[in-house]
Design a protein around this motif. Sequence first.
Motif, PDB file in Angstrom:
ATOM      1  N   GLN A  12      66.932  65.961  32.975  1.00  0.00           N
ATOM      2  CA  GLN A  12      67.102  66.733  31.743  1.00  0.00           C
ATOM      3  C   GLN A  12      67.320  68.224  32.020  1.00  0.00           C
ATOM      4  OE1 GLN A  12      67.605  65.106  29.054  1.00  0.00           O
ATOM      5  NE2 GLN A  12      66.955  63.144  29.919  1.00  0.00           N
ATOM      6  N   SER A  13      67.116  68.628  33.253  1.00  0.00           N
ATOM      7  CA  SER A  13      67.346  70.032  33.609  1.00  0.00           C
ATOM      8  C   SER A  13      68.823  70.317  33.878  1.00  0.00           C
ATOM      9  CB  SER A  13      66.525  70.403  34.851  1.00  0.00           C
ATOM     10  OG  SER A  13      67.035  69.749  36.013  1.00  0.00           O
ATOM     11  N   VAL A  14      69.647  69.274  33.907  1.00  0.00           N
ATOM     12  CA  VAL A  14      71.069  69.430  34.219  1.00  0.00           C
ATOM     13  C   VAL A  14      71.865  69.569  32.929  1.00  0.00           C
ATOM     14  CG1 VAL A  14      73.056  68.450  35.415  1.00  0.00           C
ATOM     15  CG2 VAL A  14      70.743  67.986  36.255  1.00  0.00           C
ATOM     16  N   LYS A  15      72.668  70.622  32.833  1.00  0.00           N
ATOM     17  CA  LYS A  15      73.520  70.817  31.664  1.00  0.00           C
ATOM     18  C   LYS A  15      74.518  69.660  31.561  1.00  0.00           C
ATOM     19  CE  LYS A  15      73.638  75.901  32.199  1.00  0.00           C
ATOM     20  NZ  LYS A  15      73.142  76.419  30.915  1.00  0.00           N
ATOM     21  N   GLY A  16      74.812  69.255  30.325  1.00  0.00           N
ATOM     22  CA  GLY A  16      75.795  68.193  30.153  1.00  0.00           C
ATOM     23  C   GLY A  16      75.747  67.616  28.752  1.00  0.00           C
ATOM     24  N   PHE A  17      76.663  66.686  28.508  1.00  0.00           N
ATOM     25  CA  PHE A  17      76.844  66.130  27.165  1.00  0.00           C
ATOM     26  C   PHE A  17      76.731  64.608  27.194  1.00  0.00           C
ATOM     27  CE2 PHE A  17      79.383  69.945  27.855  1.00  0.00           C
ATOM     28  CZ  PHE A  17      78.858  70.796  26.901  1.00  0.00           C
ATOM     29  N   LEU A  18      75.934  64.095  28.105  1.00  0.00           N
ATOM     30  CA  LEU A  18      75.781  62.667  28.302  1.00  0.00           C
ATOM     31  C   LEU A  18      74.470  62.206  27.685  1.00  0.00           C
ATOM     32  CD1 LEU A  18      77.390  60.423  29.950  1.00  0.00           C
ATOM     33  CD2 LEU A  18      75.691  60.814  31.749  1.00  0.00           C
ATOM     34  N   ALA A  19      74.531  61.241  26.771  1.00  0.00           N
ATOM     35  CA  ALA A  19      73.318  60.695  26.158  1.00  0.00           C
ATOM     36  C   ALA A  19      72.533  59.892  27.190  1.00  0.00           C
ATOM     37  CB  ALA A  19      73.680  59.811  24.971  1.00  0.00           C
ATOM     38  N   ASP A  20      71.223  59.778  26.975  1.00  0.00           N
ATOM     39  CA  ASP A  20      70.363  59.091  27.946  1.00  0.00           C
ATOM     40  C   ASP A  20      70.795  57.648  28.166  1.00  0.00           C
ATOM     41  OD1 ASP A  20      68.890  61.398  28.235  1.00  0.00           O
ATOM     42  OD2 ASP A  20      67.235  60.740  26.948  1.00  0.00           O
ATOM     43  N   ASP A  21      71.135  56.933  27.071  1.00  0.00           N
ATOM     44  CA  ASP A  21      71.518  55.530  27.245  1.00  0.00           C
ATOM     45  C   ASP A  21      72.846  55.398  27.985  1.00  0.00           C
ATOM     46  OD1 ASP A  21      72.972  56.565  25.086  1.00  0.00           O
ATOM     47  OD2 ASP A  21      72.827  54.734  23.882  1.00  0.00           O
ATOM     48  N   GLY A  43      85.706  64.673  36.042  1.00  0.00           N
ATOM     49  CA  GLY A  43      84.989  65.522  35.098  1.00  0.00           C
ATOM     50  C   GLY A  43      83.508  65.547  35.410  1.00  0.00           C
ATOM     51  N   SER A  44      83.102  66.416  36.315  1.00  0.00           N
ATOM     52  CA  SER A  44      81.703  66.473  36.756  1.00  0.00           C
ATOM     53  C   SER A  44      80.886  67.510  36.002  1.00  0.00           C
ATOM     54  CB  SER A  44      81.645  66.796  38.255  1.00  0.00           C
ATOM     55  OG  SER A  44      82.370  65.863  39.007  1.00  0.00           O
ATOM     56  N   TYR A  45      81.537  68.619  35.577  1.00  0.00           N
ATOM     57  CA  TYR A  45      80.875  69.727  34.897  1.00  0.00           C
ATOM     58  C   TYR A  45      79.715  70.202  35.771  1.00  0.00           C
ATOM     59  CZ  TYR A  45      79.245  72.485  30.853  1.00  0.00           C
ATOM     60  OH  TYR A  45      78.861  73.496  30.011  1.00  0.00           O
ATOM     61  N   CYS A  46      78.482  70.100  35.303  1.00  0.00           N
ATOM     62  CA  CYS A  46      77.351  70.596  36.090  1.00  0.00           C
ATOM     63  C   CYS A  46      76.634  69.490  36.860  1.00  0.00           C
ATOM     64  CB  CYS A  46      76.365  71.323  35.182  1.00  0.00           C
ATOM     65  SG  CYS A  46      77.052  72.836  34.449  1.00  0.00           S
TER      66      CYS A  46
END
Length: 208
Positions: A12-21, A43-46
């Motif tokens: 959860q400390s990593v920036k991003g737009f990926l939902a947990d599921d 597309g790796s982003y952070c």
Amino acid sequence: MKLLQVPEFDIQSVKGFLADDEGEGLYQLALTASQMGPCLEVGSYCGKSTVYLGAACQQQGQTLFAVDHHRGSEEHQLGEEYHDPELYDGQAQKMDSFRTFRDTLQRARLEYTVVPVVAPSAVAARHWATPLALVFIDGGHALETALADYRSWAAHVIPGGLLLIHDIFPDPADGGQAPYDIYKLALASGLFEALPTINTLGVLRRIA
């Protein structure tokens, strides 16, 4: 779900737009697919998706290629909706997520599992020859960009391998249509069959 034997690392400390599921789905799918060969993300982003995929590859002694130019998509640029000032390089006057991405790999102890490919997707694919057990597409969401990602990488998925596409929104009211358009294109090709979608994560298996 504990992905890594790194007690101090928190996904959860990593920036991003990926939902947990979706992240857990990536991990489970890659855990199986990486038994057949290396995996690749566009597309790796952070590095949030990279950690999920990389942790699975690490367990199987496999490699994850992470393709990203790290200059951000359209929505990440200065003045746009998803611009993050912490990722803006004032000296270069450009967005730069690569420093943060490398920090994520170091903290997650994935530097000997993940191979960063810092280049535009189509450039990275130009002379690509390695068969891939899994390709995850989560790059720019402009139609031209999404089409380029699909055309660059889908053909490299081996039979029985997986093509994953993030941000699938069948209803235009819910989100942009470019990822859904390439998802439909993959199905129409006759090369892929649909598996159950995980939230907005489209899952396709290559059958031919």
